[in-house]
Each structure stands twice: as C-alpha cells, then as structure tokens.
Design an enzyme around this catalytic site. Sequence first.
Site, short mmCIF file in Angstrom:
data_model
loop_
_atom_site.label_atom_id
_atom_site.label_comp_id
_atom_site.label_asym_id
_atom_site.label_seq_id
_atom_site.Cartn_x
_atom_site.Cartn_y
_atom_site.Cartn_z
N ARG A 176 36.57 56.40 19.19
CA ARG A 176 37.90 56.62 18.65
C ARG A 176 38.73 55.33 18.62
NH1 ARG A 176 39.56 58.31 14.72
NH2 ARG A 176 38.07 60.00 15.10
N ASP A 198 67.80 36.60 1.17
CA ASP A 198 67.62 37.99 1.55
C ASP A 198 68.25 38.93 0.53
OD1 ASP A 198 66.72 39.99 3.46
OD2 ASP A 198 68.85 40.35 3.86
N LYS A 218 57.91 43.79 11.75
CA LYS A 218 57.99 45.24 11.60
C LYS A 218 56.60 45.83 11.84
CE LYS A 218 61.89 44.91 8.42
NZ LYS A 218 62.39 45.11 7.05
#
Length: 290
Positions: free
Chosen positions: A107, A229, A142
């Site tokens: 897993r 930005d 992020k």
Amino acid sequence: MQNSSFPAPYLTPEALQGFIQAALAEDVGDGDHSSLAGVPAEARKQARLLVKDEGVLAGVQLAELIFHQVDPALTVTVLLPDGSRVKHGDVALTVEGPARSILTAERLVLNCMQRMSGIATKTANLTNLLTGTRAKLLDTRKTTPNFRLCEKWAVLIGGGVNHRFGLFDMIMLKDNHVDYAGGIKPAIEATQRYLQQLGRQLPIVIETRTLEEVRQAAEAGGVDRIMLDNMKPDTMREALTIIDGRFPAEASGGITEHTIREVAETGVDYISVGALTHSANILDLSLKAF
C-alpha cells in the site's frame, strides 16, 4: 538504504529513510496482522506492478527503497524507470521474496507511486505547452504535509523545476510581507539588513501585484526575481518592459492549462503553478501476485 543518485539536494538518504520510516509506522503500527494471520511465514512469492492508466511514471526509485526498507530480502526488478511514458497494461516492476513483506510494503508503494505519477503526468503535460518559449515551469509550497519531498521529486520527474523547498531556503516577500513591512522598498531593505546581520546568502523573490509595485521593485533592486502575481498577459508585457531584463520574472496566480501558453508567450522566465501538486489526479496502478 541503497547507494543511489538523486536529482535534488533534499533527496538525501537520511530524508528518504525518515519519510519511509514515518509512513510505515503510520500504516503498520504494531504489525501487519492481516499478513501475519493469513500468510505462512516461509512463503516466498512474486508480484508485478501493473499500470492501468496513461501518463508519466514516477516513484519507481522510491518504491525500490520502500521494498528494501521493509525487507532487504525482497528483490525488485525495474522494467520501466521514472519518467517513462506508460499505458494501460504496462508492467513497471516486479518484486520477489517473502510474501508477508510484499504485502506489508504494497500500500505504501502504491500510495506514493500513484500520487507521484499523477503529479509527474500533469507536470509533463503543462511543460509540453511551454515548448518554444523561454518559460520554465515551477512548483510551489502548496503540497501535502509530510509528503512534500515526494511531490517535488515527482515534479522533477515530469520535467518541471522545483521552486523553494520550504521557508528556509529562499526569501519570498509576498503580498502580506510587503503590506506588513510598509511597502516594496521597505520590505526589500529590511530583508537585506536581515541577511547581512545573519551572515547568510539566500535568494530573494519579491511579489508584485501592480505595475507601480513592479516599478518600485525594479528601482529598489537587491532581489533575484520579480514575481508578477495574478496579472493579465497584457499587464505582464508592460511589467516586463519596466523590468527591462534587469531581473528574471515569474508569473503566478491561477494559471491553468488553458492560459499557460499565453502567459509563456509574454516572455516571462518562470511560471509557477500550485495545481501541479494540490490538484493532480492519481495514475491508477496496482500490485498483483503472479
């Protein structure tokens, strides 16, 4: 831990071993009781890692480390290395050895590889959209807590470029920093004093939101990159005229596969996309006995 070469300074044997240990502790706890209960201790088996999707494979090198850390007696044969373009039905690797150990590692291997392959696939797809431009594709912070190492590694495998790894290896003066400092120039000047007092050399990136802030940053100097930005492409072109090649420019903020080409064609040096890590789908993989 095997002697392996890794593509980034944060991928140290110690960091990788620590990640794997923590992940196994979370998953295995005081024992893989399903395998201990149902599988004979002496059983030796083999399994293949099957690809059930199309994309870019990532996490193979990590999978080798996981299998060997779970049990050095496991033998891994890599058939498709990291960065391979894969399709449904491909076999990425095989593993052979104690059956219980294969099941215990299964897993964690799949969780890492599926997530990393999804990120590498998204990165490769966006990087292809930049062909013929000067722009390089960057990731961001992020990321999933405690999984950043793997996610940024996957960006590299997909052909992207890592931005700063954390808060410690670059100074990025974003909008809130600028506002708290009293403006672009005070923020830069305070940063330069801080680094001088600390005796450190760290790259400095300043985020700008308007053409006036771009002018202030270019006039103040003392930075390694100016970030543009959430600007429209036409505004970016004006910003690049103001910068006039004195500093590399980075575009950021809500850039998608539908807009990235237009942004790249403005002439920016970098494009940072948080969605590489926070919104990538997994690549479907499975480990099957044979």
